[in-house]
Motif scaffolding. Structure first.
Motif, PDB file in Angstrom:
ATOM      1  N   TRP A  92       6.834  13.128   0.758  1.00  9.97           N
ATOM      2  CA  TRP A  92       7.982  12.214   0.835  1.00  9.97           C
ATOM      3  C   TRP A  92       9.285  12.976   0.599  1.00  9.97           C
ATOM      4  O   TRP A  92      10.247  12.835   1.346  1.00  9.97           O
ATOM      5  N   PHE A  96      12.262  13.385   3.309  1.00  8.90           N
ATOM      6  CA  PHE A  96      13.601  12.905   2.957  1.00  8.90           C
ATOM      7  C   PHE A  96      14.633  14.029   3.109  1.00  8.90           C
ATOM      8  O   PHE A  96      15.698  13.838   3.693  1.00  8.90           O
ATOM      9  N   VAL A 118      19.428   8.946   4.479  1.00 12.43           N
ATOM     10  CA  VAL A 118      18.717   9.745   5.483  1.00 12.43           C
ATOM     11  C   VAL A 118      19.306   9.464   6.854  1.00 12.43           C
ATOM     12  O   VAL A 118      19.960   8.438   7.054  1.00 12.43           O
ATOM     13  N   PHE A 123      14.598   9.967  10.845  1.00 13.51           N
ATOM     14  CA  PHE A 123      13.716   9.806   9.691  1.00 13.51           C
ATOM     15  C   PHE A 123      12.617   8.769   9.911  1.00 13.51           C
ATOM     16  O   PHE A 123      11.440   9.020   9.662  1.00 13.51           O
ATOM     17  N   TRP A 162       8.705   2.267   4.280  1.00 12.09           N
ATOM     18  CA  TRP A 162       9.760   2.505   3.289  1.00 12.09           C
ATOM     19  C   TRP A 162       9.371   1.866   1.951  1.00 12.09           C
ATOM     20  O   TRP A 162       9.458   2.495   0.898  1.00 12.09           O
ATOM     21  N   ARG A 166       9.189   3.463  -1.700  1.00 18.37           N
ATOM     22  CA  ARG A 166      10.390   3.265  -2.515  1.00 18.37           C
ATOM     23  C   ARG A 166      10.401   2.006  -3.365  1.00 18.37           C
ATOM     24  O   ARG A 166      11.201   1.893  -4.276  1.00 18.37           O
TER      25      ARG A 166
END
Length: 187
Positions: A92, A96, A118, A123, A162, A166
């Motif tokens: 990750w 990133f 990003v 991305f 995502w 996150r």
């Protein structure tokens, strides 16, 4: 269970995203569903002015409901469940870092499309491809899928990927559900 046992059984978070890959069926379904909903709303509102034929009858099924059900079943046959898995932290972090946000050369300000930190254009395709573990999308299969899904469908996959990496996915701590909770008298 002790920490070592928990650590030995640790896995990355996963989720599934179902996508119907036949847009024609989806359009037919939406068209017919809208027509049925409009007729239903009209019947609930009392039908046409001066028309009391529906007043003495109970609700009757819409004549197009069997066709809607058939379309829904056909859509299920054209739906693929994509399984996505969070990336290991080093992967990750590298992904990133490899897609830093764009900046305007004249002003030096960050491109507004890159508010997540990003380059959103480069991305997310890589994140989605790296996150999908099922079905297998090696080589040409990924390119074919990427070219045939809508932006909205891609956004569902990207949002899921995502969020896996996150969003906080731990079980929320609650004093009321904790088995170790003690009464106010210490017992």
């Amino acid at each position: 269970m002790d920490f070592d046992s928990i650590l030995d059984q640790a896995t990355l978070a996963e989720t599934t995203v179902p996508l119907c890959l036949n847009g024609r069926l989806r359009a037919e379904y939406e068209r017919l569903k809208t027509a049925i909903d409009e007729r239903s709303a009209q019947a609930e509102a009392g039908g046409l002015p001066g028309d009391d034929r529906l007043a003495s009858r109970g609700p009757t099924p819409d004549p197009d409901q069997p066709e809607l059900d058939r379309l829904a079943e056909e859509m299920r046959r054209h739906t693929v469940e994509f399984t996505l898995r969070a990336l290991p932290r080093p992967e990750w972090t590298k992904l990133f870092a490899d897609h830093s946000p764009r900046t305007d050369r004249q002003t030096g300000k960050r491109d507004p499309r890159d508010g997540l930190g990003v380059n959103s254009t480069t991305f997310f395709p890589e994140l989605v491809r790296a996150s999908i573990v099922s079905p297998e999308l090696s080589g040409n299969r990924w390119a074919k899928l990427y070219d045939r899904i809508s932006d909205a469908q891609f956004d569902k996959l990207a949002t899921a990927a995502w969020n896996l990496n996150r969003a906080d996915d731990d079980i929320p701590f609650s004093l009321t559900s904790s088995p170790d909770r003690r009464n106010s008298d210490g017992s």
